[in-house]
Write a protein that holds these residues in place. Structure first.
Motif, PDB file in Angstrom:
ATOM      1  N   GLY A 101      -2.088  -4.644  -2.311  1.00  0.00           N
ATOM      2  CA  GLY A 101      -2.320  -5.117  -3.661  1.00  0.00           C
ATOM      3  C   GLY A 101      -1.948  -6.583  -3.846  1.00  0.00           C
ATOM      4  N   VAL A 111       0.873  -1.182   0.000  1.00  0.00           N
ATOM      5  CA  VAL A 111       0.000   0.000   0.000  1.00  0.00           C
ATOM      6  C   VAL A 111       0.904   1.224   0.000  1.00  0.00           C
ATOM      7  N   THR A 159      -1.717  -1.019  -3.874  1.00  0.00           N
ATOM      8  CA  THR A 159      -2.878  -0.170  -3.693  1.00  0.00           C
ATOM      9  C   THR A 159      -2.326   1.236  -3.443  1.00  0.00           C
ATOM     10  N   HIS A 173      -8.004  -4.353  -2.770  1.00  0.00           N
ATOM     11  CA  HIS A 173      -6.639  -4.440  -3.311  1.00  0.00           C
ATOM     12  C   HIS A 173      -6.543  -3.831  -4.708  1.00  0.00           C
ATOM     13  N   ASN A 174      -5.410  -3.201  -4.947  1.00  0.00           N
ATOM     14  CA  ASN A 174      -5.070  -2.617  -6.258  1.00  0.00           C
ATOM     15  C   ASN A 174      -5.890  -1.391  -6.625  1.00  0.00           C
ATOM     16  N   GLY A 181     -11.955  -4.110  -5.501  1.00  0.00           N
ATOM     17  CA  GLY A 181     -10.608  -4.277  -6.014  1.00  0.00           C
ATOM     18  C   GLY A 181     -10.398  -3.739  -7.422  1.00  0.00           C
ATOM     19  N   SER A 182      -9.238  -3.125  -7.626  1.00  0.00           N
ATOM     20  CA  SER A 182      -8.782  -2.671  -8.942  1.00  0.00           C
ATOM     21  C   SER A 182      -9.607  -1.539  -9.522  1.00  0.00           C
ATOM     22  N   ARG A 198      -6.750   2.453  -6.899  1.00  0.00           N
ATOM     23  CA  ARG A 198      -5.977   3.700  -6.962  1.00  0.00           C
ATOM     24  C   ARG A 198      -6.937   4.872  -6.764  1.00  0.00           C
TER      25      ARG A 198
END
Lengths: 340, 340, 340
Positions: free
Chosen positions: A222, A205, A227, A243-244, A261-262, A246
């Motif tokens: 991540g 992170v 992340t 996770h991941n 996530g993502s 932004r």
């Protein structure tokens, strides 16, 4: 403000913060309060029009407000382009935050190979794990737990009972409230022959400078990459960031938002309380999403978006909701929809 | 109930709690259980009609129930106006809660100027900060962290790992579950030249007598005035209460509710799980809000309110939701709405 | 993977995991990465079609993918029936988890009558209360708090700052992330003469083998019977599970789900983020519920269910939502609904 300094006068505040003084500037300001609650020596402000009704009767010593409200103010005032910003800056004079006390509390448990700057404070019953770095002037408050390999930048404040699990890198001046957990494993699972297996979460992170992270908020590390929170991101309490994800600079999220996530969220976004954002999508810069809305597809145009339905009395609601369940049928009975 | 006391008979329970006994009162009651799970010596109850199907086959020694269900009861029973209340009181006899152990655990870290009543218990690895007060018979469980200047009233129980950040004042007998965070900074921000600045959060949190606060619930401190819970407020787990919120006496909220800043909730309200209440509004007394509803405007009439939409199979749902997105157009095609 | 072992070749991975190798098998794989981020010596994978666009340009040493994507792969590949499962297994080779360090950290506080297996690790500043049992190879991480009478099975991992309040029994290999609270009192209240009284919560929590419980998730103990998670249940972060809930084996729930008391969820269910499930109902096996849906009645057929409404621009949304509030009236104007 040190206890010794005399309380500033209204004229001094006007000068210091570049505000226009109307009325007697000699009054000393000793504190801040709401329009309805303020008394002698207290400064108040008017920013939200909902509270305009409180202006006429205020007992405040003075009020920070906008040009348009100044004529209705019964007491001296400071005119500001942004009364809320001006008030925030003045109010900060009356906030007493304890200065960091450099050193490691004897009850803390710090790994031999952790690197703690001499000016940093490690509070009572904190744990700092192997290969951690804690920067200049940082505060690791009571009961915080840093697992292996975390980096805390200069001037960070982990107020109390914050957990950095692993591979978390905080920039400068990041402020984290109690109960927050950064760097836990993302929720990566694959079904294999009728049982779940875990997908390793090998990323970390990264949190940019000047971010703030609320109480009991969780930010997973991540799976393969990190992340990321860019600089000046502000997260309220009980937010979940998968996770991941932004999140772009200067974006603010109110309490209980969940980002799957993502997902990639842009800069200068404002996300209302309880909003859900599903995974693997993008929200562009300058998007506002109102409370309890659900985002299931990318948003490519700045603007305001909503899907949170407001209450009705339950009887009306139930009737309308029952019709909703037949809405497609209802629409079909009306024949084909004309083109827009 | 002390280990030495003999188990009470059904007749003794009837007398003690003012209930009507039907059937043999000599049976000794040694514990409590569900209708379906109860066996010899166990008392059960019937309050929720969903479980009426379990009455005929129960193996309970006796059942607490209402007048209307008594005729169908195959075993001795205690007739109560409110079977759930009566059962709760009887079940409490079979609950063994460890009594407080006065004193400060040697592993706890207590500030020199904190005032801890001699009858209070400070558990292992707890932190009690400067200028805190802990009242008579209060329990500060393991891992709790009290920052500077918090007040814990007599008989309070902070079960474990509770955080009081600063300026939190708990009344008497407040019960707080693990992971709860009270008194963190409210989410006050102002945008100034493209960056967020913090609005100081100078207020505190006041919690009335007999309140209960669930695990991982967060209650922020006020910006200028206090965030207030009146007496006997009951909050379940993972609830978020923003700064300056006021919650009226005897109001109960189920898990995951979020209340935004400066909302005022009345007395005797019941708020369902996952409800969102936006800021700067008022909800009057005796309002019930069903699960996952969103309140965006003041509610001025007692009653029940809803906006949580229930699931359909996804295929039907998607068709109906698609029509919803054109609902205004659809309605326009039908011509002007007649007046109510 | 031990630091000494040489990096495996692609051919070795193909053999070990039963995958079909296409291209040069001699490349040594030293790590894993995304298609877009991978470089020399790194293995990537393609499972989600959203990322197919990244395949042509990948600089990965090799890619795990399905038969159908193999022809488009510019580098050597491993063909798998389930690329995500195969990748998860290979990636685990590159994960370094610290092995448990048997013994009790000197800063931990362990009750005299707690039974801790000699191969278990009790981390710094952990508390293990009276009558607890900790099994072989289990890890009780830093800052964890186990109240009285909890049982931790062999191979469990409580990563850090996990709280087991009381009467929690964990099976083997249960993994719990920081901030989770298991075994807190359920939210049982009865209104008696204008005040709430508590209904004793006499049950416990039973967690089956191989379950995983996310950060800041809360699972209350049962009122009379136990709250139960069967084996291999996977709960993400910030989930709330009320008292007496039962969750079937292999069910997975994404972040921020709330399950109210006495709900029974089947096996192999998939519950999306932010879903709410009200109490005293049943969801059968193999039910998928999409994000932010609300379940208010039992579901008796496997399949996918939804009620989470997706955002529109706020202006359109407000118009449609206003019409929704009159939907029943609108429908009445269209006359009686024909039978399906």
């Amino acid at each position: 403000m040190s206890a010794q300094a005399p309380a500033p006068t209204l004229a001094e505040l006007a000068e210091r913060f570049g505000l226009e003084l109307r009325g007697d500037g000699a009054t000393r300001i000793r504190g801040v309060a709401t329009l309805a609650g303020a008394g002698e020596g207290q400064l108040s402000f008017l920013a939200n029009p909902r509270y305009r009704r409180d202006l006429a009767g205020t007992a405040a010593a003075a009020v920070v407000l906008s040009e348009g409200d100044a004529a209705d103010c019964p007491v001296p005032c400071l005119v500001a382009r942004s009364p809320y910003v001006a008030f925030a800056k003045i109010a900060a004079l009356f906030e007493s935050s304890p200065a960091p006390v450099p050193g490691i509390h004897p009850s803390a448990v710090v790994a031999a190979d952790a690197v703690v700057h001499p000016s940093a404070e490690i509070g009572p019953l904190a744990v700092v794990g192997a290969r951690c770095q804690v920067g200049a002037g940082a505060v690791i408050g009571p009961g915080c737990i840093l697992g292996e390999g975390n980096v805390v930048g200069p001037g960070c404040q982990l107020l109390a009972r914050v957990t950095l699990v692993t591979r978390v890198r905080l920039g400068a001046r990041v402020r984290i409230h109690p109960g927050a957990v950064l760097g836990a494993e993302g929720f990566g699972l694959a079904m294999d022959a009728g049982r779940w297996i875990k997908v390793p979460q090998l990323g970390g992170v990264v949190v940019g400078d000047d971010c703030e992270i609320g109480a009991n908020t969780t930010i997973d590390r991540g799976a393969l990459e990190d992340t990321v929170l860019e600089e000046d991101v502000r997260l309220d309490n009980q937010i979940q960031v998968g996770h991941n994800v932004r999140i772009g600079a200067h974006t603010a999220m109110a309490g209980c938002v969940a980002v799957a996530g993502s997902a990639r969220i842009g800069r200068y976004c404002l996300v209302g309380g309880g909003v859900g954002i599903t995974g693997h999508l993008e929200v562009c810069d300058k998007v506002t999403i109102t409370a309890m809305s659900l985002v299931t597809a990318s948003i490519t145009e700045p603007g305001e978006y909503s899907s949170g339905m407001a209450v009705q009395d339950s009887r009306s609601w139930r009737r309308n909701a029952a019709r909703f369940r037949q809405l497609d049928q209802l629409a079909r009975r009306m024949g084909p929809q004309p083109k827009d």
